[in-house]
Design an enzyme around this catalytic site. Structure first.
Site, short mmCIF file in Angstrom:
data_model
loop_
_atom_site.label_atom_id
_atom_site.label_comp_id
_atom_site.label_asym_id
_atom_site.label_seq_id
_atom_site.Cartn_x
_atom_site.Cartn_y
_atom_site.Cartn_z
N HIS A 79 -22.02 -40.38 -21.89
CA HIS A 79 -21.49 -41.72 -21.64
C HIS A 79 -22.55 -42.64 -21.05
CE1 HIS A 79 -20.77 -41.08 -17.24
NE2 HIS A 79 -20.41 -39.86 -17.57
N ASP A 81 -21.86 -45.48 -19.17
CA ASP A 81 -21.49 -46.17 -17.94
C ASP A 81 -21.73 -45.32 -16.69
OD1 ASP A 81 -19.36 -44.54 -19.02
OD2 ASP A 81 -17.97 -45.43 -17.58
N ASP A 109 -25.16 -38.53 -13.17
CA ASP A 109 -23.92 -38.73 -13.96
C ASP A 109 -24.01 -40.03 -14.71
OD1 ASP A 109 -21.39 -38.63 -14.98
OD2 ASP A 109 -20.35 -38.80 -13.08
N GLU A 143 -16.41 -44.08 -19.76
CA GLU A 143 -15.96 -42.72 -19.42
C GLU A 143 -15.39 -42.68 -18.03
OE1 GLU A 143 -16.01 -38.66 -17.88
OE2 GLU A 143 -17.16 -40.33 -17.11
N GLU A 144 -15.97 -43.48 -17.12
CA GLU A 144 -15.64 -43.33 -15.70
C GLU A 144 -14.27 -43.91 -15.34
OE1 GLU A 144 -17.18 -41.54 -13.70
OE2 GLU A 144 -19.27 -41.41 -14.30
N GLU A 167 -22.30 -33.58 -19.04
CA GLU A 167 -21.88 -33.88 -17.66
C GLU A 167 -22.69 -32.92 -16.79
OE1 GLU A 167 -20.08 -36.17 -16.23
OE2 GLU A 167 -19.20 -37.04 -18.05
ZN LIG Z 1 -19.92 -38.42 -16.08
#
Ligand SMILES: [Zn+2]
Length: 383
Positions: A79, A81, A109, A143-144, A167
């Site tokens: 992801h 974001d 992350d 995603e977040e 992740e």
């Molecule tokens: Zn993540």
């Protein structure tokens, strides 16, 4: 500086903050600037890039490497974001290298995992190793917060056999995780002067009965049949708001609910089951309203990815020297929506989730380098 570190530093230096429903805007918010950078990066590599619009200014990027004669196609997902930067004690967007780590928002992350996937993808494109899998590289948005990027990605049939979602798993294979559904419950009443409360109907009193029934329901869930790895499902009331002042009988009250679901449950069933419990306990729910969930995130179910685990583990062991553990995690990922659409998925990447979303987020660069080699090796092994 090696290529993967340089790329990671570039990714961290470009803010791609998810406003997380707070209505924030400005050049540092949303994924657009990072998407532009990534589009340029893919073009420089000489591969076609598709921008799949998810919502205004938010595009998934999808690139494809066709391996000659491959039998399988892998979907690599990372992801774009990051969470916001409130309370950070380091400069979030000036990546700093210290003690073998790279510091900055998103380093762990999941820009570390993204840099590792991208460099593995670039190596496949350049070296075209015989017998490797074809790889679709997807860089998703949102995603977040609400997973709209992976949900949109899951809609299309990309012909993938297995998705690997980046992740920070400390290079362990995650084959299952919980899902989540979040919604508001609102109670209504009748406002009046607090000196004559009998003339009104106190929405906070109604909510008190709702909340204590929900606590009872949460206790029941904690004693229900657990997932062997993830434990039982859960429910938590996380926020409450209501009324306007002490001298007014309140005509409204609202709570936010977080319900975690385990494999075998459907996230979308969470509110309905809670409502049925309330109805049984409290009877009349005329003044109680359930609002539509703003997050409904499927759990990752292990059964579909199981046949791929031996090959994944041996590819990873060849690079890392030890056979990786297969674990479950409590947090949700892009693998939830992708898995629910029928695609076998695992979550695997460099870095420690304990460093994600922190005030001084960092990632161990050795992990990022290893991950890059592992993703490459996985593509070769699964071809
Ligand atoms: Zn993540």
């Amino acid at each position: 500086m090696d290529a993967v570190t340089r790329l990671l530093a570039d990714l961290v230096a470009i803010p791609s903050v998810n406003p997380m429903g707070r209505g924030l805007s400005g050049p540092g918010f949303l994924e657009g600037r990072l998407s532009d950078y990534l589009e340029g990066w893919f073009r420089a590599l000489g591969v076609e890039i598709e921008r799949q619009t998810v919502s205004p200014g938010r595009d998934n990027l999808i690139a494809r490497y066709e391996s000659p004669g491959s039998r399988r196609t892998l979907l690599f997902d990372a992801h774009q974001d990051t969470v916001p930067t409130d309370g950070m004690t380091i400069d979030p967007f000036s990546p700093e290298l210290r003690d073998g780590r790279l510091y900055g928002r998103g380093s762990c992350d999941v820009k570390g995992g993204m840099a590792a996937m991208l460099t593995a993808f670039a190596r496949l494109v350049r070296e075209r190793p015989a017998g490797s899998a074809s790889v679709i590289m997807a860089c998703t948005v949102d995603e977040e917060f609400t997973h709209t990027g992976s949900s949109r990605l899951a809609d299309g049939n990309h012909g993938a056999d297995l998705a690997i979602v980046a992740e920070p798993t400390l290079l362990k294979i995650v084959d299952r995780h919980k899902g989540a559904v979040r919604w508001k419950v609102r109670t209504r009443g009748v406002a009046c002067h607090s000196s004559t409360p009998g003339l009104g109907d106190n929405a906070i009193y109604t909510m008190a009965r709702v909340v204590s029934a929900l606590a009872e329901y949460a206790g029941e869930l904690s004693r229900s049949t657990p997932d062997p790895v993830l434990g039982p499902p859960s429910l938590s009331v996380g926020r409450i708001e209501g009324g306007i002042s002490a001298n007014v009988v309140p005509d409204w009250c609202e709570v936010d609910i977080d319900r975690r679901v385990i494999p075998g449950e459907r996230a979308s069933d969470g509110p309905g089951k809670a409502l049925a419990f309330l109805r049984e306990r409290l009877g009349d729910l005329k003044r109680v309203e359930f609002l539509p969930p703003w997050v409904s995130m499927p759990p990752l179910v292990p059964d579909r990815s199981a046949p791929f685990l031996p090959a994944l583990r041996s590819a990873i062991a060849r690079v890392g020297g030890a056979t990786p553990e297969v674990i479950g995690v409590p947090y949700g990922t892009d693998a939830g929506p992708l898995g629910e659409a029928g695609l076998p998925c695992v979550v695997f990447g460099p870095g420690d989730i304990a460093r994600a979303h922190t005030k001084d987020e960092w990632i161990e660069l050795d992990q990022v380098r290893l991950a890059s080699e592992m993703y490459f090796e996985i593509a070769r092994e699964l071809g």
